[in-house]
Design an enzyme around this catalytic site. Structure first.
Site, PDB file in Angstrom:
ATOM      1  N   ASP A  40      60.368  10.928   7.568  1.00  0.00           N
ATOM      2  CA  ASP A  40      60.316   9.904   8.599  1.00  0.00           C
ATOM      3  C   ASP A  40      60.400   8.622   7.785  1.00  0.00           C
ATOM      4  O   ASP A  40      59.436   8.243   7.106  1.00  0.00           O
ATOM      5  CB  ASP A  40      58.999   9.963   9.384  1.00  0.00           C
ATOM      6  CG  ASP A  40      58.996   8.934  10.493  1.00  0.00           C
ATOM      7  OD1 ASP A  40      59.353   7.775  10.200  1.00  0.00           O
ATOM      8  OD2 ASP A  40      58.632   9.269  11.627  1.00  0.00           O
ATOM      9  N   HIS A  41      61.546   7.966   7.820  1.00  0.00           N
ATOM     10  CA  HIS A  41      61.754   6.919   6.813  1.00  0.00           C
ATOM     11  C   HIS A  41      60.790   5.748   6.979  1.00  0.00           C
ATOM     12  O   HIS A  41      60.585   4.978   6.049  1.00  0.00           O
ATOM     13  CB  HIS A  41      63.223   6.486   6.743  1.00  0.00           C
ATOM     14  CG  HIS A  41      63.668   5.580   7.836  1.00  0.00           C
ATOM     15  ND1 HIS A  41      63.944   6.014   9.098  1.00  0.00           N
ATOM     16  CD2 HIS A  41      63.902   4.243   7.849  1.00  0.00           C
ATOM     17  CE1 HIS A  41      64.334   4.987   9.835  1.00  0.00           C
ATOM     18  NE2 HIS A  41      64.311   3.901   9.110  1.00  0.00           N
ATOM     19  N   HIS A  81      58.690   7.367  14.326  1.00  0.00           N
ATOM     20  CA  HIS A  81      58.361   6.207  13.492  1.00  0.00           C
ATOM     21  C   HIS A  81      57.096   5.469  13.971  1.00  0.00           C
ATOM     22  O   HIS A  81      56.179   5.210  13.195  1.00  0.00           O
ATOM     23  CB  HIS A  81      59.517   5.200  13.478  1.00  0.00           C
ATOM     24  CG  HIS A  81      60.843   5.796  13.087  1.00  0.00           C
ATOM     25  ND1 HIS A  81      60.959   6.865  12.230  1.00  0.00           N
ATOM     26  CD2 HIS A  81      62.111   5.457  13.428  1.00  0.00           C
ATOM     27  CE1 HIS A  81      62.249   7.145  12.059  1.00  0.00           C
ATOM     28  NE2 HIS A  81      62.964   6.306  12.784  1.00  0.00           N
TER      29      HIS A  81
HETATM   30  C1  BG6 Z   1      66.489   5.567  13.243  1.00  0.00           C
HETATM   31  C2  BG6 Z   1      66.984   5.524  14.661  1.00  0.00           C
HETATM   32  O1  BG6 Z   1      65.643   6.668  13.034  1.00  0.00           O
HETATM   33  O2  BG6 Z   1      65.754   4.381  12.983  1.00  0.00           O
HETATM   34  C3  BG6 Z   1      67.855   4.309  14.884  1.00  0.00           C
HETATM   35  O3  BG6 Z   1      67.728   6.707  14.920  1.00  0.00           O
HETATM   36  C4  BG6 Z   1      67.106   3.061  14.510  1.00  0.00           C
HETATM   37  O4  BG6 Z   1      68.278   4.214  16.227  1.00  0.00           O
HETATM   38  C5  BG6 Z   1      66.537   3.214  13.095  1.00  0.00           C
HETATM   39  O5  BG6 Z   1      68.005   1.978  14.555  1.00  0.00           O
HETATM   40  C6  BG6 Z   1      65.658   2.053  12.741  1.00  0.00           C
HETATM   41  O6  BG6 Z   1      65.384   2.103  11.384  1.00  0.00           O
HETATM   42  P1  BG6 Z   1      65.210   0.752  10.566  1.00  0.00           P
HETATM   43  O7  BG6 Z   1      64.803   1.197   9.207  1.00  0.00           O
HETATM   44  O8  BG6 Z   1      66.529   0.069  10.608  1.00  0.00           O
HETATM   45  O9  BG6 Z   1      64.164  -0.007  11.290  1.00  0.00           O
END
Ligand code: BG6
Length: 480
Positions: free
Chosen positions: A176-177, A239
Site C-alpha cells: 500500500d504505497h 490508503h
Molecule cells: C492509487 C489510486 O492507488 O493512488 C489512484 O489507484 C490515485 O487513483 C493514487 O491517484 C494516489 O496516489 P498518490 O501517491 O499520487 O497520492
C-alpha cells in the site's frame, strides 16, 4: 546485515505502474547505492520488445538528483533486461529460471535472493504465483503484490486462500504505497515520541479527526477501470484506512513489524460498522466553465453509471481511547486542488476570558509539500492583548531541505529487500479492512443505492460537505 546480491523480476513490466513507479523506484535506489552490489533486474511482460524498446518505455521517468549522477542511468539500464513471456505458460517460467540461474552462476551466487514484483491485475496474481512457486522458487524468495488485493471481502479471502499455500506471510509483501510516504512513516514517532501528543491523543482532548484526499484531475483515460472500482476501493479502503489505523492504534511494545501490525489489527477490530446514512457520495459533472468533462462524458464509462468519484464517510472507533470521537475520511477526484492531509482538531479550552478563542489543530500534510503544523493561539505582538491562531510549522521543504526524501515506492522496495514488513499490509489487516467497507460497497452498488450528488469538476467537494463536517464535530476555522 548488508545484502550483497539480488535478482528482481518485475511482472507487468510494460504496464503503466511499472513504467511510472516500479522502474523509477528501482533506479532511485540504484542511484543512491541502495541496491546490492550485484543486482539483476528482469522486466517480464507479454509484449514482444527488444531491450532498447523496453528501456525507452521508462527511461524518461528516471530521475537524477544532480548532473553528476548521469552515468548511473546507462549503468542501471545495463543491469535491466527485458524478458518476454506470457503469464500462464510454464515454458516461459522455465526459460526465466534458466536466465536467472545463468546470472546467479556468472556471479558465483550460491544462495539465491529473488524478489518477484507483481505489477499486474489481480486476475492473474494466482496464476503467476503458482507458476513461480513451481518453477522459480529457489533460495530466498519474496513476492511483492500490488493493490487491488481483492474487490470485496469474499474475493480478497479467495485470493488469499490461493496465495497462502504458495507463499508464506514472511515471503509476501502487500504494497500500500501510502505506507511508504515519508510523513506516514513519521506518524508513530510523532505520536508516541512526543509526550505532548502522547498524553492528549484521546477522547478527552481530541474533538474530531479528519483525513482528506483531494485530486485535481478526473479519471482521464482510466474511466473504464475506475467504473468498477469507485473511490472507496481506489483510495479509502486501503490508503486512507491505513493512515487512520496508524493514527489511532495503541502504542506497540516495540517497533518490530509484528508488534506494529498486531496493534493495527486490534484497532481495526474496534471500528463500528459503517452507518450507511452517515455518508456523502458524489460523482463529478463538467466544470463550471465547461472546459473539463464530467465523469459520464468519458466514453469508456457506462452512461448510467452511479460509480462514486467522491465519498465522505463517518467512522467510529468503539474503544476506551476513541469512543465518541467523530472521524471523517473523505476522498474525491476532480476537485479544486491536490492535497492529502490529516486534521486533528482538539477541544476548546475552558471559556471565560477565552470565549472567542479557536481550537488547536494539528495538521499532518502528507502531500504535496509534506508538513506538520500545529495551529495554536498566541498573543499578537504589540501593546494590545489581542490573540490569534498561528502556526508552529515544520514544513519538510524548509527544515529538511538538504535531505533525500525517498519516494514511497523506493522506500517500500528497499524495505522488502531488507525483509522489513512493518510497512506492508498483513493478511488479517486486509481482511478487516474489507470487512469494514464491504457492507457499504454492497449498499452503494445494490438496488437501493443512493444517487450520487453532482459536483462540478474543480469544486471543493460535494454540496453539503460543510454541514456534514459540522455534524461530525469539525468546526471550520479557516479554509481547508
Ligand atoms: C492509487 C489510486 O492507488 O493512488 C489512484 O489507484 C490515485 O487513483 C493514487 O491517484 C494516489 O496516489 P498518490 O501517491 O499520487 O497520492
Amino acid at each position: 546485515m548488508a545484502i550483497d546480491h539480488a535478482v528482481f523480476v518485475v511482472f507487468g513490466a510494460s504496464g503503466d505502474l511499472a513504467k511510472k513507479k516500479t522502474f523509477p523506484a528501482l533506479f532511485g535506489l540504484y542511484r543512491q547505492d541502495e541496491l546490492p552490489k550485484t543486482t539483476k533486474i528482469f522486466g517480464y511482460a507479454r509484449s514482444k520488445l527488444t531491450n532498447e524498446e523496453f528501456h525507452d518505455k521508462f527511461r524518461s521517468n528516471l530521475k537524477l538528483l544532480n548532473d553528476s549522477q548521469q552515468p548511473k542511468i546507462d549503468q542501471f539500464l545495463g543491469i535491466t533486461e527485458y524478458f518476454n513471456g506470457s503469464y500462464d505458460d510454464p515454458e516461459a517460467y522455465k526459460r526465466l529460471e534458466l536466465a536467472i540461474q545463468q546470472f546467479e552462476k556468472s556471479q558465483s551466487i550460491a544462495t539465491p535472493n529473488r524478489i518477484y514484483y507483481l505489477a499486474l491485475p489481480p486476475s492473474v496474481f494466482a496464476t503467476v504465483a503458482a507458476n513461480l512457486k513451481k518453477y522459480n522458487h529457489n533460495g530466498k524468495v519474496k513476492l511483492i503484490v500490488e493493490k487491488p488485493f481483492g474487490h470485496d471481502l469474499p474475493s480478497a479471502k479467495e485470493l488469499q486462500a490461493q496465495l497462502a499455500p504458495l507463499f508464506s506471510e514472511d515471503e509476501l509483501f502487500r504494497i500500500d504505497h501510502y505506507l511508504g510516504k515519508e510523513l506516514v512513516k513519521n506518524l508513530l514517532v510523532l505520536r508516541f515520541g512526543n509526550e505532548i501528543f502522547n498524553a492528549s491523543w484521546n477522547k478527552n482532548h481530541i474533538q474530531s479527526i479528519q483525513i482528506s484526499f483531494k485530486e485535481p484531475f478526473g479519471t482521464e483515460g482510466r474511466g473504464g477501470y475506475f467504473d468498477s472500482i469507485g473511490i472507496i476501493r481506489d483510495v479509502i479502503q486501503n490508503h486512507l484506512l491505513q493512515v487512520l489505523t496508524l493514527l489511532t492504534m495503541e502504542r506497540p511494545t516495540n517497533f518490530k513489524p509484528e508488534s506494529i501490525r498486531d496493534e493495527k489489527v486490534k484497532v481495526l477490530k474496534a471500528f463500528a460498522p459503517i452507518d450507511q446514512n452517515d455518508i456523502l457520495v458524489g460523482q463529478y459533472v463538467a466544470s463550471r466553465d465547461g472546459s473539463k468533462p464530467g465523469y459520464l462524458d468519458d466514453s469508456t464509462v457506462n452512461p448510467d453509471s452511479k460509480c462514486i468519484t467522491y465519498a465522505a464517510i463517518g467512522l467510529k472507533i468503539e474503544n476506551e481511547r476513541w469512543d465518541g470521537v467523530p472521524i471523517v475520511v473523505r476522498a474525491g477526484k476532480a476537485l479544486n486542488e491536490s492535497k492529502v492531509e490529516v486534521r486533528i482538531q482538539f477541544k476548546q479550552v475552558a471559556k471565560g476570558v477565552f470565549n472567542s478563542i479557536q481550537k488547536n489543530e494539528l495538521v499532518l500534510r502528507i502531500q504535496p509539500k509534506p508538513a506538520v503544523y500545529l495551529k495554536l493561539n498566541s498573543k499578537i505582538p504589540g501593546l494590545s492583548n489581542k490573540f490569534s491562531i498561528t502556526d508552529l510549522d515544520l514544513t519538510y521543504g524548509s527544515r529538511y531541505n538538504d535531505f533525500w526524501i525517498p519516494e514511497a515506492y523506493e522506500s517500500l522496495i528497499r524495505d522488502a529487500l531488507h525483509d522489513e514488513h512493518s510497512n506492508f499490509v498483513r493478511d488479517d489487516e486486509l481482511e478487516l479492512s474489507w470487512g469494514l467497507f464491504t457492507p457499504l460497497l454492497n449498499y452503494l452498488e445494490g438496488p437501493n443505492a443512493p444517487t450520487p450528488l453532482g459536483y462540478h469538476y474543480g469544486d471543493r467537494g460535494v454540496p453539503g460537505l460543510e454541514q456534514f463536517l459540522a455534524k461530525h464535530g469539525y468546526e471550520i476555522q479557516d479554509r481547508d
